[in-house]
Design a protein around this motif. Structure first.
Motif, short mmCIF file in Angstrom:
data_model
loop_
_atom_site.label_atom_id
_atom_site.label_comp_id
_atom_site.label_asym_id
_atom_site.label_seq_id
_atom_site.Cartn_x
_atom_site.Cartn_y
_atom_site.Cartn_z
N LEU A 188 44.62 46.80 40.21
CA LEU A 188 45.22 46.65 38.89
C LEU A 188 44.33 47.36 37.88
N GLU A 189 44.94 47.95 36.87
CA GLU A 189 44.18 48.60 35.81
C GLU A 189 43.46 47.54 34.99
N LYS A 190 42.16 47.74 34.78
CA LYS A 190 41.37 46.80 33.97
C LYS A 190 41.96 46.67 32.57
N ASP A 191 41.85 45.48 32.03
CA ASP A 191 42.20 45.22 30.62
C ASP A 191 43.66 45.50 30.27
N ASN A 192 44.56 45.51 31.26
CA ASN A 192 45.98 45.64 30.96
C ASN A 192 46.60 44.25 31.09
N ASP A 193 46.83 43.61 29.94
CA ASP A 193 47.33 42.24 29.94
C ASP A 193 48.66 42.07 30.65
N PHE A 194 49.49 43.11 30.68
CA PHE A 194 50.79 43.00 31.36
C PHE A 194 50.63 42.86 32.87
N LEU A 195 49.47 43.23 33.42
CA LEU A 195 49.25 43.13 34.86
C LEU A 195 48.64 41.80 35.28
N ASP A 196 48.03 41.09 34.36
CA ASP A 196 47.41 39.82 34.68
C ASP A 196 48.48 38.75 34.85
N TYR A 221 57.43 47.65 35.92
CA TYR A 221 56.35 47.86 36.87
C TYR A 221 56.74 48.82 38.00
N GLY A 222 55.72 49.42 38.58
CA GLY A 222 55.88 50.23 39.76
C GLY A 222 54.74 49.90 40.71
N MET A 223 54.85 50.39 41.94
CA MET A 223 53.76 50.17 42.88
C MET A 223 53.68 51.30 43.88
N GLY A 224 52.51 51.44 44.47
CA GLY A 224 52.29 52.47 45.46
C GLY A 224 51.02 52.16 46.24
N VAL A 225 50.62 53.09 47.08
CA VAL A 225 49.41 52.94 47.88
C VAL A 225 48.38 53.91 47.32
N ASP A 226 47.16 53.43 47.09
CA ASP A 226 46.18 54.24 46.36
C ASP A 226 44.77 53.76 46.68
N THR A 227 43.79 54.42 46.09
CA THR A 227 42.40 53.97 46.16
C THR A 227 41.95 53.64 44.73
N PRO A 228 41.12 52.63 44.58
CA PRO A 228 40.69 52.22 43.24
C PRO A 228 39.74 53.23 42.60
N THR A 229 39.75 53.25 41.26
CA THR A 229 38.83 54.06 40.48
C THR A 229 37.97 53.12 39.63
N ASP A 230 37.10 53.67 38.82
CA ASP A 230 36.27 52.83 37.96
C ASP A 230 37.05 52.21 36.81
N LYS A 231 38.31 52.60 36.64
CA LYS A 231 39.17 52.01 35.59
C LYS A 231 39.97 50.83 36.12
N ASP A 232 39.74 50.47 37.39
CA ASP A 232 40.54 49.45 38.05
C ASP A 232 39.72 48.23 38.41
N VAL A 233 40.44 47.17 38.73
CA VAL A 233 39.87 45.97 39.33
C VAL A 233 40.70 45.70 40.60
N VAL A 234 40.02 45.24 41.65
CA VAL A 234 40.72 44.90 42.90
C VAL A 234 40.80 43.38 42.97
N VAL A 235 42.03 42.88 43.08
CA VAL A 235 42.29 41.44 43.09
C VAL A 235 42.70 41.02 44.49
N SER A 236 42.06 40.00 45.01
CA SER A 236 42.42 39.45 46.32
C SER A 236 43.53 38.41 46.14
N THR A 237 44.45 38.39 47.09
CA THR A 237 45.56 37.43 47.03
C THR A 237 45.47 36.46 48.20
N ASP A 238 46.25 35.40 48.14
CA ASP A 238 46.27 34.42 49.23
C ASP A 238 47.01 34.92 50.46
#
Length: 100
Positions: free
Chosen positions: A65-73, A41-58
């Motif tokens: 996160l990229e939609k439909d990428n099981d490794f990210l769920d 995995y990697g990470m950075g600062v970005d803006t979402p696109t239509d290929k992404d989902v935005v997940v809220s955390t506690d």
């Protein structure tokens, strides 16, 4: 999709997101490469696109996160001070508990 962030990681991520150049941007976690049953995995600062989902955390941090990428769920973002300072992203739900 789910994402967990440890307290130490949240503290460091918030410091980065509060920088002026990161206004209106979110944390993105992505797969750098995958093989077999695990991913790196990697990470950075970005803006979402239509290929992404935005997940809220506690920790009040929204993560792109990229939609439909099981490794990210189910990823977990940690920040360690020893033996070496830095982030570690794993996916325990996929059996990925190592340094990836």
């Amino acid at each position: 999709m789910k994402c967990k962030i440890s307290r130490n990681a949240a503290k460091m991520i918030k410091l980065e997101l509060e920088k002026e150049e990161n206004t209106d941007k979110l944390l993105r976690v992505y797969v750098t490469h995958s093989h077999g049953d695990h991913a790196h995995y990697g990470m950075g600062v970005d803006t979402p696109t239509d290929k992404d989902v935005v997940v809220s955390t506690d920790k009040d941090i929204d993560v792109i996160l990229e939609k439909d990428n099981d490794f990210l769920d189910g990823i977990r973002i940690d920040y360690f001070y020893v033996p070496e300072e830095g982030f570690a992203i794993t996916n325990p739900s996929k059996g990925n508990h190592g340094d990836h």
